[in-house]
Design a protein around this motif. Structure first.
Motif, short mmCIF file in Angstrom:
data_model
loop_
_atom_site.label_atom_id
_atom_site.label_comp_id
_atom_site.label_asym_id
_atom_site.label_seq_id
_atom_site.Cartn_x
_atom_site.Cartn_y
_atom_site.Cartn_z
N THR A 28 0.85 -1.19 0.00
CA THR A 28 0.00 0.00 0.00
C THR A 28 0.89 1.24 0.00
N TRP A 29 0.41 2.27 -0.68
CA TRP A 29 1.16 3.51 -0.78
C TRP A 29 0.69 4.54 0.23
N GLN A 30 -0.51 4.39 0.74
CA GLN A 30 -1.06 5.30 1.73
C GLN A 30 -1.46 4.50 2.97
N ARG A 31 -1.30 5.09 4.14
CA ARG A 31 -1.63 4.41 5.39
C ARG A 31 -3.13 4.18 5.49
N GLN A 32 -3.49 3.15 6.28
CA GLN A 32 -4.88 2.74 6.39
C GLN A 32 -5.30 2.64 7.87
N PRO A 33 -5.35 3.75 8.57
CA PRO A 33 -5.75 3.70 9.98
C PRO A 33 -7.26 3.46 10.13
N PHE A 34 -7.61 2.94 11.28
CA PHE A 34 -9.02 2.71 11.61
C PHE A 34 -9.26 3.12 13.06
N ASP A 35 -10.36 3.81 13.30
CA ASP A 35 -10.68 4.28 14.65
C ASP A 35 -12.18 4.24 14.84
N LYS A 36 -12.63 3.60 15.92
CA LYS A 36 -14.06 3.54 16.22
C LYS A 36 -14.28 3.79 17.70
N ARG A 37 -15.20 4.71 18.02
CA ARG A 37 -15.52 5.04 19.40
C ARG A 37 -17.02 4.90 19.61
N LEU A 38 -17.38 4.21 20.68
CA LEU A 38 -18.78 4.02 21.04
C LEU A 38 -19.00 4.52 22.46
N THR A 39 -19.98 5.39 22.61
CA THR A 39 -20.44 5.81 23.93
C THR A 39 -21.90 5.41 24.05
N LEU A 40 -22.22 4.67 25.10
CA LEU A 40 -23.58 4.16 25.28
C LEU A 40 -24.04 4.43 26.70
N ALA A 41 -25.21 5.03 26.82
CA ALA A 41 -25.86 5.23 28.12
C ALA A 41 -27.21 4.53 28.08
N SER A 42 -27.52 3.79 29.13
CA SER A 42 -28.79 3.07 29.17
C SER A 42 -29.42 3.21 30.56
N LEU A 43 -30.73 3.22 30.57
CA LEU A 43 -31.49 3.34 31.81
C LEU A 43 -32.70 2.42 31.70
N SER A 44 -32.87 1.53 32.66
CA SER A 44 -34.02 0.63 32.64
C SER A 44 -34.70 0.60 34.00
N PHE A 45 -36.02 0.48 33.95
CA PHE A 45 -36.83 0.32 35.14
C PHE A 45 -37.66 -0.94 34.99
N ASP A 46 -37.77 -1.71 36.08
CA ASP A 46 -38.59 -2.92 36.09
C ASP A 46 -39.53 -2.82 37.30
N TRP A 47 -40.80 -2.61 37.00
CA TRP A 47 -41.81 -2.40 38.05
C TRP A 47 -42.61 -3.68 38.22
N ASP A 48 -42.51 -4.31 39.41
CA ASP A 48 -43.23 -5.53 39.71
C ASP A 48 -44.66 -5.18 40.10
N LEU A 49 -45.62 -5.59 39.25
CA LEU A 49 -47.02 -5.28 39.48
C LEU A 49 -47.76 -6.39 40.22
N GLY A 50 -47.03 -7.44 40.58
CA GLY A 50 -47.65 -8.57 41.24
C GLY A 50 -48.09 -9.62 40.23
N TRP A 51 -49.01 -9.27 39.35
CA TRP A 51 -49.48 -10.19 38.32
C TRP A 51 -48.60 -10.18 37.08
#
Length: 769
Positions: free
Chosen positions: A294-317
């Motif tokens: 190859t005559w030109q460089r082939q860099p690779f860069d990947k960045r992932l930022t992930l935020a998650s929020l979950s609620f689990d409400w027990d209703l009995g049934w």
């Protein structure tokens, strides 16, 4: 999607006591049971149906790779363990993160993914066709990961768009308000005649308040030793890099409401990509076994930022679940395009010699998701789930193609205006809302039926904004599309005995289409791909639950397949036609003694194009070009007819309180093809029956290979020392092959082969307290 195409287009152009977990094909994973009967196989739970269930009770083909398995294999990417999962193939393009994944022969023939990716409750990656999702699958650094679940077959009813071939789900360790836990580790790995790298990791789980609130934090760095050289500038071990990741999770265990909040950031950075220059006729290395050009460089860069929020409400049934996710993904991939576009300098501009060129792709994806689910309690005669899902993606793809002189200097001043071959931006949006419902009716202790449905609507917008260059028309060309999609699944299940289940499954899935690039001969939009799948399976444990045998047979009908179509380096997406995939998957595991466990799995897959793909007519000055990108009978790319793996592990303990294990895995991957057949006909304008010229380009063949991985571990109480050797015999084989042709002349100069990981030694030390 590409307005122009280059060497690797973004078109619209990688063993503990539980080694046999990796063997689960139509198979469930296997682990040593901790209890009075140490020779039985353990119960494994999964969340395939968005419930916690015993994998033996789920009427679908699921594999699970556990945390200890990933550690003992020294896994750092999908390529390190994919060959041990039946029906799963990973095509590596030279770096972790530059990967395409297929399941059961459903190859990624376009820029859209055929396998959906989740982290816990949140989908990641794009559902649209402008973010290169098919070739940029999430390759999560497997640290602080509890397990990886792989669901084969379409998962459209519960997981929606992009799960046409199946689902890859990373399940992280949850924060625990219980006793504190700390962990630290360090390791090194090396490739003979290549580079060396180090890795480090640390994690902690801390109770914060009254056994209710827990915090988990972790950080890891994994070095990637280089092993390929470059013949042009003499650089050695150019494909070195690193993976880094940090994660924080907070969990509240309430009386009725549980809450989980997590933030994760991961980065993959490669200095260059692994690539070997091959003779286009013989596939022999042109400059050495692991040397590229190859005559030109082939860099690779990947960045992932992930935020998650979950609620689990027990209703009995039942329970009410809310899962919210936000992710920001930024990817940069630069490829050497000297062979493809360097000849513009001499053949079009009249300079004395060809130039050098590169193409840089930048992808920015901002994605939000929200899912609400209402679920009945588990254990009743009728179990049900209903929910609504929403996602919005704001994305941008940028492409920049540069031309200079062969030594890398700028073009002469008189030709400076041609230095930018193309500068374009492809902003896009993808918005989807879906409602879904699943139900399970138990007629008696032996027979039940699962069923599901999903109705989705997506609306998309994009614009092709070309600001400079000669490869695409200057100007802005917006487009938009919308579609309604209905998917369903039905799975009757019958227990032949307490530990033997026979099931059938029929299911549908889809891959979203969208507005297309504005190019002559390319349609203004591409329709979604649709898939129908039929499966019959058997899951059985016997010999007092010391042995396990799982078997599945399947047939898949795939319609309106999205494929890349390009001419003179310029391309877009079209709906090609139909394909079928059918096969058999088998997996077996046997715990012979308390110490010895054996496993075997295999898959036979026959996936092929059903008829000639629909032609693309590209008008030219004085003639038409009619292009077929696949012909009837073609095999699907990168799908071996046969693949298998065999594993063994022996665990031991000494009277001095030390314990450990020794094991290995032998994997075999059959012959594959890199593409479908391309037929290019030159015809009289408006008269396809008058063929002036015809060129048929056959796909390249990748030979079969086998590789042996060995490992050993030794420890006591809180510490463990592990060693591994992957690809012990240093087998030489190709993960992917790409032809490198001149875009102007069409001349094939070389092939670019990405090798499988050569022999790699690793040593790891972990301490828990």
């Amino acid at each position: 999607m590409n307005a122009f195409k280059s060497a690797r287009p973004y078109c619209p152009s990688a063993l503990s006591l539980a080694l046999a977990t990796i063997l689960a094909g139509a198979v469930a994973p296997v682990q040593a049971q901790q209890g009075s009967d140490a020779t039985t196989l353990d119960t494994v739970v999964v969340t395939a149906n968005k419930r916690v269930e015993n994998i033996r009770d789920v009427g679908a083909s699921i594999s699970v790779v556990g945390e200890r398995d990933l550690e003992n294999l020294g896994a750092s990417s999908l390529s390190d363990y994919a060959a041990l999962i039946p029906g799963m193939q990973v095509q590596n393009s030279g770096s972790p993160g530059l990967t395409s994944v297929s399941l059961r022969g459903i190859s990624a023939l376009s820029s859209g993914a055929t396998v959906a990716t989740y982290i816990d409750e949140v989908p990641v990656g794009s559902s649209g066709i402008y973010q290169g999702a098919g070739g940029l699958m999430l390759d999560l650094l497997p640290y602080d990961i509890s397990r990886v679940e792989v669901l084969r077959g379409p998962q459209g009813t519960l997981y929606g768009a992009g799960a046409i071939g199946g689902l890859l789900k990373y399940v992280t360790h949850a924060a625990d308000p219980g006793p504190p836990e700390f962990r630290a580790g360090f390791g090194v790995r090396a490739v003979p005649d290549g580079g060396q790298a180090w890795n480090a990791r640390v994690g902690a789980s801390l109770p914060l308040r009254d056994d209710r609130l827990g915090l988990r934090v972790s950080a890891a760095r994994n070095g990637l030793p280089g092993y390929t050289d470059n013949a042009v500038d003499g650089r050695r071990d150019i494909n070195s890099g690193e993976q880094t990741g940090v994660r924080a999770a907070l969990a509240w265990d309430g009386d009725a409401v549980d809450m989980n909040l997590a933030v994760l950031q991961q980065r993959i950075r490669s200095d260059d990509r692994a690539s070997v220059a091959l003779d286009p006729d013989t596939q022999a290395p042109l400059f050495g076994d692991l040397t590229g050009r190859t005559w030109q460089r082939q860099p690779f860069d990947k960045r992932l930022t992930l935020a998650s929020l979950s609620f689990d409400w027990d209703l009995g049934w039942g329970s009410f679940v809310s899962a919210t996710g936000w992710s920001d993904t930024r990817t940069m991939d630069q490829i050497d395009a000297t062979v493809q576009f360097g000849e513009v300098a001499d053949l079009l501009l009249g300079l004395p010699e060809p130039g050098a060129a590169f193409v840089r792709y930048d992808f920015d994806l901002d994605k939000i998701t929200q899912e609400f689910r209402l679920t009945s309690s588990t254990g009743g005669r009728f179990e049900w789930m209903t929910g609504v899902f929403y996602t919005r993606e704001d994305a941008r793809q940028s492409q920049f193609a540069w031309l200079g002189q062969r030594d890398g200097t700028p073009l002469p001043p008189a030709f400076a205006s041609f230095a930018t071959l193309a500068q374009l931006a492809l902003p896009s949006t993808y918005e989807e809302i879906a409602v879904f419902a699943n139900g399970s009716w138990r007629f008696n202790d032996r027979f039940k039926i699962d069923a599901g449905l999903r109705q989705a609507r997506n609306e998309q917008w994009f614009s092709q904004n070309v600001s400079e260059g000669i490869l695409a028309p200057i100007g802005d060309a917006p487009g938009e599309s919308s579609e309604n999609v209905f998917t369903w699944s039905l799975s009757p299940q019958f227990k032949l005995a307490e530990d033997t289940m026979l099931y059938a499954r029929a299911a549908t899935g889809y891959q979203p289409g969208g507005p297309n690039v504005a190019l002559a001969g390319i349609p203004p939009s591409v329709d979604s791909s649709r898939l129908d799948s039929y499966e019959l399976g058997l899951k059985s444990q016997f010999a007092e639950r010391r042995a396990q045998l799982d078997l599945a047979v399947f047939r898949i009908e795939w319609d309106d397949i999205q494929v890349a179509s390009s001419f003179n380096g310029i391309g877009g997406l079209v709906n090609g036609g139909e394909a079928t995939s059918e096969g058999v998957e088998l997996a077996a595991a046997f715990r012979a003694t308390d110490q010895l466990q054996l496993g075997f799995n295999g898959a036979y897959t026959r996936a092929s194009v059903k008829n000639d793909f629909d032609p693309t007519v590209i008008p030219q000055d004085g003639f038409d070009v009619i292009l077929n990108t696949g012909l009837g009978g073609d095999r699907m790319p990168y799908v071996p007819r046969l693949s298998w793996s065999a594993t063994a592990e022996y665990a031991f303990a000494t009277s001095g309180g030390y314990d450990g294990q020794i094991g290995g895995a032998l994997r075999w991957v059959g012959e594959r093809l890199n593409d479908t057949t391309e037929r290019q006909r030159v015809t009289a304008p408006g008269d396809p029956s008058t063929v002036l010229d015809e060129v048929v380009t056959a796909p390249l063949t990748l030979d079969s290979y086998r590789a042996l991985d060995l490992y050993a571990g030794f420890g006591r109480d809180r510490w463990m020392l592990r060693a591994y050797v992957n690809n012990v015999t240093d087998e030489g084989a190709w993960s992917s092959l790409t032809p490198v042709d001149g875009a102007v002349s069409g001349a094939r100069v070389q092939l670019a082969g990405v090798p499988i990981q050569p022999r790699t030694f690793g040593l790891e030390f972990d301490y828990r307290f």
